[in-house]
Write a protein that holds these residues in place. Structure first.
Motif, PDB file in Angstrom:
ATOM      1  N   ALA A 161      -1.163   2.440  11.733  1.00 41.06           N
ATOM      2  CA  ALA A 161      -0.331   1.697  10.785  1.00 41.06           C
ATOM      3  C   ALA A 161      -1.049   1.565   9.439  1.00 41.06           C
ATOM      4  O   ALA A 161      -0.433   1.668   8.366  1.00 41.06           O
ATOM      5  CB  ALA A 161      -0.008   0.316  11.346  1.00 41.06           C
ATOM      6  N   THR A 162      -2.355   1.343   9.501  1.00 42.08           N
ATOM      7  CA  THR A 162      -3.151   1.283   8.271  1.00 42.08           C
ATOM      8  C   THR A 162      -3.095   2.608   7.528  1.00 42.08           C
ATOM      9  O   THR A 162      -2.975   2.648   6.298  1.00 42.08           O
ATOM     10  CB  THR A 162      -4.618   0.948   8.609  1.00 42.08           C
ATOM     11  OG1 THR A 162      -4.667  -0.271   9.349  1.00 42.08           O
ATOM     12  CG2 THR A 162      -5.452   0.803   7.350  1.00 42.08           C
ATOM     13  N   LEU A 163      -3.164   3.713   8.273  1.00 42.60           N
ATOM     14  CA  LEU A 163      -3.104   5.040   7.667  1.00 42.60           C
ATOM     15  C   LEU A 163      -1.742   5.291   7.015  1.00 42.60           C
ATOM     16  O   LEU A 163      -1.663   5.792   5.892  1.00 42.60           O
ATOM     17  CB  LEU A 163      -3.372   6.114   8.736  1.00 42.60           C
ATOM     18  CG  LEU A 163      -3.327   7.566   8.261  1.00 42.60           C
ATOM     19  CD1 LEU A 163      -4.414   7.825   7.228  1.00 42.60           C
ATOM     20  CD2 LEU A 163      -3.476   8.516   9.456  1.00 42.60           C
ATOM     21  N   VAL A 164      -0.665   4.938   7.730  1.00 39.61           N
ATOM     22  CA  VAL A 164       0.688   5.115   7.180  1.00 39.61           C
ATOM     23  C   VAL A 164       0.856   4.285   5.924  1.00 39.61           C
ATOM     24  O   VAL A 164       1.388   4.745   4.903  1.00 39.61           O
ATOM     25  CB  VAL A 164       1.748   4.728   8.227  1.00 39.61           C
ATOM     26  CG1 VAL A 164       3.138   4.707   7.603  1.00 39.61           C
ATOM     27  CG2 VAL A 164       1.712   5.695   9.401  1.00 39.61           C
ATOM     28  N   SER A 165       0.396   3.036   6.010  1.00 40.05           N
ATOM     29  CA  SER A 165       0.491   2.146   4.852  1.00 40.05           C
ATOM     30  C   SER A 165      -0.298   2.706   3.671  1.00 40.05           C
ATOM     31  O   SER A 165       0.156   2.642   2.517  1.00 40.05           O
ATOM     32  CB  SER A 165      -0.030   0.760   5.230  1.00 40.05           C
ATOM     33  OG  SER A 165      -0.024  -0.105   4.120  1.00 40.05           O
ATOM     34  N   ALA A 166      -1.476   3.263   3.975  1.00 46.14           N
ATOM     35  CA  ALA A 166      -2.290   3.847   2.904  1.00 46.14           C
ATOM     36  C   ALA A 166      -1.585   5.030   2.266  1.00 46.14           C
ATOM     37  O   ALA A 166      -1.589   5.187   1.032  1.00 46.14           O
ATOM     38  CB  ALA A 166      -3.634   4.283   3.474  1.00 46.14           C
ATOM     39  N   GLY A 167      -0.959   5.865   3.088  1.00 44.95           N
ATOM     40  CA  GLY A 167      -0.244   7.018   2.548  1.00 44.95           C
ATOM     41  C   GLY A 167       0.905   6.617   1.637  1.00 44.95           C
ATOM     42  O   GLY A 167       1.101   7.200   0.566  1.00 44.95           O
ATOM     43  N   ILE A 168       1.656   5.608   2.071  1.00 46.08           N
ATOM     44  CA  ILE A 168       2.781   5.131   1.256  1.00 46.08           C
ATOM     45  C   ILE A 168       2.283   4.519  -0.048  1.00 46.08           C
ATOM     46  O   ILE A 168       2.879   4.701  -1.115  1.00 46.08           O
ATOM     47  CB  ILE A 168       3.609   4.116   2.071  1.00 46.08           C
ATOM     48  CG1 ILE A 168       4.303   4.831   3.229  1.00 46.08           C
ATOM     49  CG2 ILE A 168       4.636   3.415   1.184  1.00 46.08           C
ATOM     50  CD1 ILE A 168       5.048   3.908   4.170  1.00 46.08           C
ATOM     51  N   MET A 169       1.170   3.807   0.034  1.00 47.70           N
ATOM     52  CA  MET A 169       0.595   3.203  -1.171  1.00 47.70           C
ATOM     53  C   MET A 169       0.168   4.272  -2.166  1.00 47.70           C
ATOM     54  O   MET A 169       0.431   4.171  -3.379  1.00 47.70           O
ATOM     55  CB  MET A 169      -0.592   2.314  -0.785  1.00 47.70           C
ATOM     56  CG  MET A 169      -1.401   1.795  -1.972  1.00 47.70           C
ATOM     57  SD  MET A 169      -0.453   0.719  -3.064  1.00 47.70           S
ATOM     58  CE  MET A 169      -0.483  -0.787  -2.108  1.00 47.70           C
ATOM     59  N   LEU A 170      -0.491   5.339  -1.656  1.00 44.91           N
ATOM     60  CA  LEU A 170      -0.965   6.401  -2.544  1.00 44.91           C
ATOM     61  C   LEU A 170       0.166   7.202  -3.151  1.00 44.91           C
ATOM     62  O   LEU A 170       0.091   7.654  -4.298  1.00 44.91           O
ATOM     63  CB  LEU A 170      -1.911   7.329  -1.771  1.00 44.91           C
ATOM     64  CG  LEU A 170      -3.268   6.731  -1.346  1.00 44.91           C
ATOM     65  CD1 LEU A 170      -4.023   7.697  -0.463  1.00 44.91           C
ATOM     66  CD2 LEU A 170      -4.098   6.388  -2.588  1.00 44.91           C
ATOM     67  N   LEU A 171       1.241   7.401  -2.372  1.00 49.72           N
ATOM     68  CA  LEU A 171       2.348   8.240  -2.850  1.00 49.72           C
ATOM     69  C   LEU A 171       3.340   7.476  -3.718  1.00 49.72           C
ATOM     70  O   LEU A 171       3.787   7.968  -4.763  1.00 49.72           O
ATOM     71  CB  LEU A 171       3.080   8.864  -1.658  1.00 49.72           C
ATOM     72  CG  LEU A 171       2.294   9.918  -0.861  1.00 49.72           C
ATOM     73  CD1 LEU A 171       3.075  10.341   0.371  1.00 49.72           C
ATOM     74  CD2 LEU A 171       1.998  11.137  -1.737  1.00 49.72           C
ATOM     75  N   TRP A 172       3.715   6.270  -3.267  1.00 45.72           N
ATOM     76  CA  TRP A 172       4.786   5.552  -3.970  1.00 45.72           C
ATOM     77  C   TRP A 172       4.351   4.188  -4.510  1.00 45.72           C
ATOM     78  O   TRP A 172       5.167   3.466  -5.076  1.00 45.72           O
ATOM     79  CB  TRP A 172       5.973   5.355  -3.020  1.00 45.72           C
ATOM     80  CG  TRP A 172       6.615   6.663  -2.625  1.00 45.72           C
ATOM     81  CD1 TRP A 172       7.337   7.498  -3.413  1.00 45.72           C
ATOM     82  CD2 TRP A 172       6.561   7.281  -1.326  1.00 45.72           C
ATOM     83  NE1 TRP A 172       7.757   8.595  -2.712  1.00 45.72           N
ATOM     84  CE2 TRP A 172       7.285   8.495  -1.419  1.00 45.72           C
ATOM     85  CE3 TRP A 172       5.982   6.945  -0.114  1.00 45.72           C
ATOM     86  CZ2 TRP A 172       7.445   9.360  -0.343  1.00 45.72           C
ATOM     87  CZ3 TRP A 172       6.137   7.796   0.963  1.00 45.72           C
ATOM     88  CH2 TRP A 172       6.856   8.983   0.852  1.00 45.72           C
ATOM     89  N   HIS A 173       3.093   3.820  -4.303  1.00 45.89           N
ATOM     90  CA  HIS A 173       2.572   2.542  -4.807  1.00 45.89           C
ATOM     91  C   HIS A 173       3.375   1.349  -4.279  1.00 45.89           C
ATOM     92  O   HIS A 173       3.654   0.389  -5.000  1.00 45.89           O
ATOM     93  CB  HIS A 173       2.562   2.531  -6.340  1.00 45.89           C
ATOM     94  CG  HIS A 173       1.783   3.665  -6.921  1.00 45.89           C
ATOM     95  ND1 HIS A 173       0.415   3.750  -6.863  1.00 45.89           N
ATOM     96  CD2 HIS A 173       2.208   4.813  -7.549  1.00 45.89           C
ATOM     97  CE1 HIS A 173       0.018   4.873  -7.444  1.00 45.89           C
ATOM     98  NE2 HIS A 173       1.077   5.542  -7.864  1.00 45.89           N
ATOM     99  N   ILE A 174       3.768   1.451  -3.010  1.00 44.97           N
ATOM    100  CA  ILE A 174       4.492   0.370  -2.336  1.00 44.97           C
ATOM    101  C   ILE A 174       3.645  -0.124  -1.168  1.00 44.97           C
ATOM    102  O   ILE A 174       3.200   0.662  -0.335  1.00 44.97           O
ATOM    103  CB  ILE A 174       5.863   0.844  -1.811  1.00 44.97           C
ATOM    104  CG1 ILE A 174       6.735   1.340  -2.969  1.00 44.97           C
ATOM    105  CG2 ILE A 174       6.565  -0.288  -1.043  1.00 44.97           C
ATOM    106  CD1 ILE A 174       8.049   1.943  -2.512  1.00 44.97           C
ATOM    107  N   SER A 175       3.433  -1.437  -1.097  1.00 43.22           N
ATOM    108  CA  SER A 175       2.625  -1.999  -0.015  1.00 43.22           C
ATOM    109  C   SER A 175       3.522  -2.501   1.115  1.00 43.22           C
ATOM    110  O   SER A 175       4.359  -3.387   0.918  1.00 43.22           O
ATOM    111  CB  SER A 175       1.767  -3.161  -0.544  1.00 43.22           C
ATOM    112  OG  SER A 175       1.051  -3.742   0.517  1.00 43.22           O
TER     113      SER A 175
END
Length: 369
Positions: A161-175
């Motif tokens: 879940a941390t990895l998925v969240s990190a990917g979304i943060m890096l791609l779309w800047h959404i936490s």
């Protein structure tokens, strides 16, 4: 390999894997100046506790029977599984609290490629470890080992879940840290309660499986002189240790010597095949009297037609004393079994059996489907 040796060896593997992950993350965390990675390393060290509990529980369960514990210490394994399940529940609750905090007070974590690599390595190790531990746990029927494997798998899910969240943060800047963490935490809490139910039910005295009952009956019916098996009761005192009782039908012409032989041979059969220490009770079947056979068919037919009676057995007529005896097993949900028995006896007295006295025993449905 001996069951307990497999459990301990698998638990030691879990300890080694978690110590490796903790050491690896701690070094990387200090070098990278990442508090999050260092704290994750501490979490891996806490996961060692599940494996340690499993090893201690297995060792204690090996202790032989003694004066105060004549059936041994096998049930200690259930306590081990309960402790590990509680650890999983605590982890789920702790994760839920932190996730809810992130929902109301979101943060903008900074992820680097190096951090993501650490996360991926941790996920792979935890998934492999968790699957292996759970598989061995199912093979050796160890609730503690299954729970320990599930604990490792849940850690992998949280890290994923941390990895998925990190990917979304890096791609779309959404936490989405908080929401994703809360969802996974609830799933872990649910799984923790489910893991807790198995050892708790074992300690409370869970109904044995219908297949086990069928296997026991099939084995007993192989014994010459046995014409029926009823009232199978089995208690588990740890893996492979069972204490129980059952009743068998024999002809009323069977001698005491023959009954003793039947009793001993049944006990030997059940212990050799199932590890079951059994007490055998005897029911007699009327022989050489067509009147008894007619009465049995009539009374049992009435019993089976009764909506509140599950089954009936152990029928015998004592013509000398005008006594008819048999057992009835009420259906589940019958609030007053004694009233049911009295009502059924009265119906028989009204249907032509007024010259007989009835001795009707009430059985609980301990093992029937």
């Amino acid at each position: 390999m001996d069951r307990n040796k497999r459990i301990i060896r698998t638990s030691i593997l879990g300890i080694v894997a978690n110590v490796f992950l903790a050491s690896f993350k701690a070094v990387v965390g200090f070098l990278a100046g990442s508090v999050a990675i260092v704290m994750d390393a501490v979490n891996n060290l806490s996961d060692v506790l599940s494996s340690v509990i499993t090893i201690i529980g297995t060792r204690l369960a090996e202790r032989p029977a003694d004066k105060n514990h004549p059936f041994g210490y096998g049930r200690i394994e259930y306590f081990s599984a309960i402790l590990i399940s509680v650890i999983v529940l605590m982890a789920g609750v702790s994760s839920l609290v932190e996730s809810v905090k992130k929902i109301f007070h979101p943060t903008d974590p900074e992820y680097t490629m190096f951090t993501l690599i650490i996360i991926v390595v941790a996920i792979l190790v935890k998934i492999l470890l968790g699957r292996h531990v759970k598989r061995v746990g199912k093979q050796v029927e160890s609730d503690a080992l299954i729970a320990s494997g599930a604990d490792a798998m849940f850690d992998a899910v949280i890290t994923l879940a941390t990895l998925v969240s990190a990917g979304i943060m890096l791609l779309w800047h959404i936490s989405i840290d908080g929401w994703l963490g809360a969802f996974i935490s609830l799933a872990i809490i649910k799984a923790g309660f489910e893991m807790l139910s198995s050892p708790v039910n074992e300690l409370l005295g869970m109904r044995i499986s219908p297949q086990f009952v069928r296997d026991i009956k099939a084995e007993v019916l192989k014994q010459p002189g046995v014409h029926g098996v009823f009232d199978v009761i089995v208690h588990s005192y740890g893996h492979g240790t069972y204490i129980g009782s059952l009743h068998v039908n024999v002809l009323d012409t069977t001698t005491a010597v023959e009954i003793q032989k039947i009793d001993r041979q049944i006990a030997e059969r059940l212990f050799d095949r199932f590890g079951l220490i059994a007490t055998v009770g005897i029911y007699c079947i009327n022989t050489g009297d067509s009147t008894a056979s007619r009465m049995q068919k009539d009374i049992l037919r009435r019993a089976f037609k009764h909506p509140q009676i599950h089954s009936s057995h152990g029928f015998y007529v004592d013509f000398d004393n005008h006594v008819i005896s048999f057992d009835i097993m009420p259906e589940y949900g019958v609030e007053d079994p004694a009233a049911l028995r009295d009502e059924f006896i009265q119906s028989l007295l009204d249907k032509g059996y007024s010259n007989y006295e009835f001795h009707v025993a009430l059985d609980n449905n301990y093992s029937e489907e």
